[in-house]
Every structure is written in structure tokens, then in C-alpha cells.
Write an enzyme that holds these catalytic residues in place. Structure first.
Site, PDB file in Angstrom:
ATOM      1  N   HIS A 216       0.874  -1.177   0.000  1.00 44.52           N
ATOM      2  CA  HIS A 216       0.000   0.000   0.000  1.00 44.52           C
ATOM      3  C   HIS A 216       0.910   1.226   0.000  1.00 44.52           C
ATOM      4  O   HIS A 216       1.747   1.381   0.883  1.00 44.52           O
ATOM      5  CB  HIS A 216      -0.920   0.009   1.221  1.00 44.52           C
ATOM      6  N   CYS A 217       0.725   2.091  -0.996  1.00 38.73           N
ATOM      7  CA  CYS A 217       1.630   3.235  -1.145  1.00 38.73           C
ATOM      8  C   CYS A 217       0.926   4.527  -0.741  1.00 38.73           C
ATOM      9  O   CYS A 217      -0.058   4.930  -1.375  1.00 38.73           O
ATOM     10  CB  CYS A 217       2.106   3.320  -2.596  1.00 38.73           C
ATOM     11  N   ALA A 218       1.431   5.168   0.308  1.00 44.21           N
ATOM     12  CA  ALA A 218       0.820   6.415   0.775  1.00 44.21           C
ATOM     13  C   ALA A 218       1.000   7.540  -0.243  1.00 44.21           C
ATOM     14  O   ALA A 218       0.166   8.432  -0.334  1.00 44.21           O
ATOM     15  CB  ALA A 218       1.435   6.820   2.109  1.00 44.21           C
TER      16      ALA A 218
ATOM     17  N   ASN B 129      -3.135   4.680  -2.654  1.00 41.42           N
ATOM     18  CA  ASN B 129      -3.759   3.509  -3.274  1.00 41.42           C
ATOM     19  C   ASN B 129      -2.867   2.298  -3.030  1.00 41.42           C
ATOM     20  O   ASN B 129      -1.688   2.446  -2.720  1.00 41.42           O
ATOM     21  CB  ASN B 129      -3.915   3.750  -4.786  1.00 41.42           C
TER      22      ASN B 129
END
Ligand SMILES: [Zn+2]
Ligand SMILES: [Zn+2]
Length: 292
Positions: A139-141, A145
Site C-alpha cells: 500500500h503506497c501512501a 492507493n
């Protein structure tokens, strides 16, 4: 939990604004420094034209890739999904959450206790998104997303174009940064914009970090591994999804070379390569998964 997720989501959008802010001051610094050179004539004009053209081309590709990662669903499990096994075998599978372990690796049936459904291979539950993600990488801040089966290529292109764009900004601003740092020296272009120094510093940091991530993910793509699976791989010397560099690359980027550098796939690739749909992944025929 809901509150924490809300705070996280808001923090994510702040990161997007931060990236857009850095992008804006970088754009201003390069255009303000090189714009006047366009009408200077001679080599100055050629240099300014080349840098500004590259800047705008890379910027278009960077924004296209970035917003493709942000707005593309990484892939969710279709309602009622069941593994492709014959009916007789399927009847013997344990299908309730009390009978199936939450995580059963090595290609066997998995079940998510949070979502209460069966999971395809390489699928993992994301606690930020609150749902299972197909071939979840992380999960990429920075993109607010998850990065999964359907947007992993877009994420890699985002890193690639981010590295090129920030490197171009650093190199083009280097003479002006040196001039600003050296007392008694002034650049030929009168009035260096105040954005030059912060743009140089922030782009240098972003160029180095995007290069680091890019190298990490190139190594992962070469072995057909996700960031999450890299931990799992440490326990085994064999990796059933490693089909060789060329096929591993095609499972992420497709076979159509015209699309390799675009955040999109050809219709033919989408229909020919099951891995791009995120539900089925070919594995090495020489490896019996039971031995893993
Ligand atoms: Zn789940
Ligand atoms: Zn997520």
C-alpha cells in the site's frame, strides 16, 4: 480503526499536494531560468529548447503514470470467485472460515477471514484499503492507493519517469545552484528565481529515492516477485512464478513493445496474458508446488 483509516487517507492526500507543490516550484525554476534563453540565439537557444522540450515531455508521462496509479483499481476479488479446479476436487475443498486457514501459501487455496472469501493465488488483504488486493505489492501512501496486479506497471513507470524528470531538473539547475552557493559569482541570466535552490534540493532527494525504489522493483520484476512475496521467498530456494526474465517482464509490461513505456495495455495483451487480469498465474512446470 475507521478514524485511523480516515487520518491515513487525509495524510495520503497531503502527500499528493506536497508532490504537486515540489513539481510546481521545479517547473517554475527550470522555465524561469531557461525560458529567456529561447530568444538568446545560438547554442543558448538550442540548450534552452532541448531542456524545456524534455521537461514537458517527461512531465506529461510522469503525470499520466502517476494519476494512472492513483485512479486505477489495483484489482479486487470478483464476488463468488472460486478456484479453477474440477467439480469433484472442489467438493472436497474446505470452504468455510472455520475450516480453512487464513493464509495457506504455496499455491494452495487461501481464505481471507476479514473479507470472508476465497483468495486467488498471490492475493493479500490490505488493512488500509480494508479488502483483498490481487497480487498485492504494497500500500503506497504517495499514491493513496494499493499497488497490485492492475496498476503495478503504472507504478513502475511512475518511478521511471520520476527518476528521469527529477534528474533533468537537478542537472539543469546545477549551474544556477552553484552560482547561488558561490559568493561573488553571478550567473549570466539576470535574477535567478528564489525557487531554484529548494527545487534543486528537493529534486536531488527525489531522484535518489526514486532510483533506489526503481532498482529494488527491477530486481523484483526480474524474478516475478512482489514486495510481500520477497519475505516469503526467503524461506524457499525455489520460486514457482519465476519463468525467466523475459516472461517475468511480459507478465507486468505485456508483450506489445509499443505499450512498454505507456501506462496502458493493448487489448491483445489483456486477452492473451492471464496474469494481467490478476487471477491466474502460470508457474514453472519443473517445480512441483507440493515440494515447496
Ligand atoms: Zn481480505
Ligand atoms: Zn491498500
Amino acid at each position: 480503526m475507521a478514524c485511523n483509516l480516515l487520518e491515513f487517507a487525509m495524510f495520503g492526500w497531503i502527500e499528493i499536494l506536497l508532490l504537486l507543490f515540489i513539481g510546481s516550484i521545479s517547473y517554475h525554476a527550470v522555465v524561469a531560468n531557461y525560458g529567456p534563453g529561447l530568444i538568446a540565439g545560438g547554442l543558448d537557444s538550442l540548450l534552452a529548447f532541448t531542456i524545456l522540450m524534455l521537461l514537458h515531455c517527461l512531465l506529461v508521462m510522469l503525470l499520466w503514470s502517476y494519476f494512472s496509479v492513483v485512479f486505477t483499481d489495483p484489482g479486487c476479488v470478483p464476488p463468488g470467485w472460486r478456484p479453477a479446479v474440477d467439480e469433484e476436487q472442489f467438493d472436497t475443498l474446505p470452504l468455510t472460515m472455520t475450516e480453512v486457514p487464513a493464509y495457506s501459501e504455496n499455491g494452495r487455496i487461501q481464505y481471507c477471514r476479514m473479507c470472508n472469501h476465497l483468495k486467488p493465488p498471490r492475493c493479500n488483504h490490505c488493512y488500509v484499503c480494508g479488502r483483498c488486493i490481487l497480487k498485492m505489492d504494497h500500500h503506497c501512501a504517495w499514491v493513496v492507493n494499493c499497488v497490485g496486479a492492475l496498476n503495478y506497471k503504472y507504478y513502475l513507470l511512475f518511478l521511471f519517469y520520476a527518476f528521469l524528470e527529477t534528474s533533468l531538473v537537478v542537472l539543469s539547475l546545477l549551474p544556477y545552484y552553484i552560482a547561488l552557493s558561490s559568493e561573488g559569482e553571478t550567473p549570466e541570466t539576470p535574477g535567478i528565481p528564489a525557487t531554484s535552490a529548494p527545487a534543486f534540493g528537493s529534486n536531488l532527494v527525489l531522484a535518489l529515492s526514486s532510483l533506489g525504489f526503481l532498482i529494488k522493483h527491477i530486481l523484483l520484476v526480474a524474478t516475478n516477485t512482489t514486495s510481500l512475496e520477497a519475505y516469503e521467498k526467503k524461506t524457499t530456494s525455489k520460486w514457482q512464478y519465476d519463468l525467466g526474465r523475459k516472461e517475468n517482464f511480459e507478465q507486468v509490461f505485456g508483450m506489445d513493445k509499443k505499450y512498454w513505456f505507456l501506462p496502458a495495455y493493448s487489448k491483445e495483451d489483456l486477452s492473451k496474458i492471464p496474469a494481467l487480469q490478476g487471477l491466474e498465474y502460470p508457474s514453472r512446470p519443473d517445480l512441483d508446488m507440493q515440494e515447496l
